[in-house]
Design a protein around this motif. Structure first.
Motif, PDB file in Angstrom:
ATOM      1  N   PRO A  45       0.318  -5.353 -44.342  1.00  0.00           N
ATOM      2  CA  PRO A  45       0.388  -4.017 -44.906  1.00  0.00           C
ATOM      3  C   PRO A  45       1.032  -3.029 -43.947  1.00  0.00           C
ATOM      4  CG  PRO A  45      -1.774  -4.977 -45.281  1.00  0.00           C
ATOM      5  CD  PRO A  45      -1.021  -5.901 -44.368  1.00  0.00           C
ATOM      6  N   THR A  46       1.912  -2.225 -44.471  1.00  0.00           N
ATOM      7  CA  THR A  46       2.619  -1.243 -43.687  1.00  0.00           C
ATOM      8  C   THR A  46       2.276   0.147 -44.201  1.00  0.00           C
ATOM      9  OG1 THR A  46       4.435  -2.790 -43.460  1.00  0.00           O
ATOM     10  CG2 THR A  46       4.915  -0.489 -42.948  1.00  0.00           C
ATOM     11  N   PRO A  47       1.747   1.040 -43.359  1.00  0.00           N
ATOM     12  CA  PRO A  47       1.442   2.387 -43.818  1.00  0.00           C
ATOM     13  C   PRO A  47       2.689   3.107 -44.307  1.00  0.00           C
ATOM     14  CG  PRO A  47       0.459   1.966 -41.666  1.00  0.00           C
ATOM     15  CD  PRO A  47       1.384   0.826 -41.966  1.00  0.00           C
ATOM     16  N   SER A  67      -0.483   5.856 -47.344  1.00  0.00           N
ATOM     17  CA  SER A  67      -0.918   4.713 -48.130  1.00  0.00           C
ATOM     18  C   SER A  67      -0.567   3.441 -47.373  1.00  0.00           C
ATOM     19  CB  SER A  67      -0.247   4.725 -49.501  1.00  0.00           C
ATOM     20  OG  SER A  67       1.150   4.654 -49.375  1.00  0.00           O
ATOM     21  N   GLN A  68      -1.027   2.321 -47.903  1.00  0.00           N
ATOM     22  CA  GLN A  68      -0.783   1.055 -47.253  1.00  0.00           C
ATOM     23  C   GLN A  68      -0.079   0.122 -48.227  1.00  0.00           C
ATOM     24  OE1 GLN A  68      -4.286  -1.181 -46.037  1.00  0.00           O
ATOM     25  NE2 GLN A  68      -3.607  -0.968 -43.938  1.00  0.00           N
ATOM     26  N   TYR A  72       0.992  -0.246 -53.445  1.00  0.00           N
ATOM     27  CA  TYR A  72       0.419   0.509 -52.328  1.00  0.00           C
ATOM     28  C   TYR A  72      -1.005   0.928 -52.673  1.00  0.00           C
ATOM     29  CZ  TYR A  72       5.318   1.217 -51.013  1.00  0.00           C
ATOM     30  OH  TYR A  72       6.636   1.027 -50.666  1.00  0.00           O
TER      31      TYR A  72
END
Length: 109
Positions: A25-27, A31-32, A107
């Motif tokens: 997961p990438t912010p 959000s992620q 997300y």
């Protein structure tokens, strides 16, 4: 100050991999990013604006973005064990036809 780490090898999540996307997961803007899924029309008798996906294990607020157009919609992310499905109102909010099978980026919020 948080320590910085060099990028390591890519780690995959079984649920994300099952739906065609590597995890990690990438912010993004508070959000992620959970991954990408290809989603078809869900149960038309279930009200609401939602995405059912194996990328989540409990219902939670989220956002989806059509990979090809960038069109986004706020949705409720719902757990699923089968293929990803979008509610009719989510598909309408994303500007896709009910017979389309869009790839969406998922997300959390």
């Amino acid at each position: 100050m948080a320590p910085t780490t060099a990028p390591g090898p890519e780690v995959t999540d079984a649920a994300a991999e099952e739906e065609g996307e590597a995890a990690g997961p990438t912010p993004v803007g508070g959000s992620q990013r959970l991954g990408e899924v290809t989603a078809s029309l869900g149960d038309v008798s279930v009200p609401g604006t939602w995405l059912a996906t194996s990328l989540v294990s409990s219902a939670q607020p989220g956002r989806v973005e059509v990979a090809s157009t960038g069109q986004t919609a706020e949705v409720e992310l719902r757990p699923a064990t089968a293929a990803a499905t979008l509610s009719p109102s989510a598909m309408q909010a994303l500007g896709v036809g009910l017979t389309d099978i869009p790839t969406v980026v998922v997300y959390t919020r």
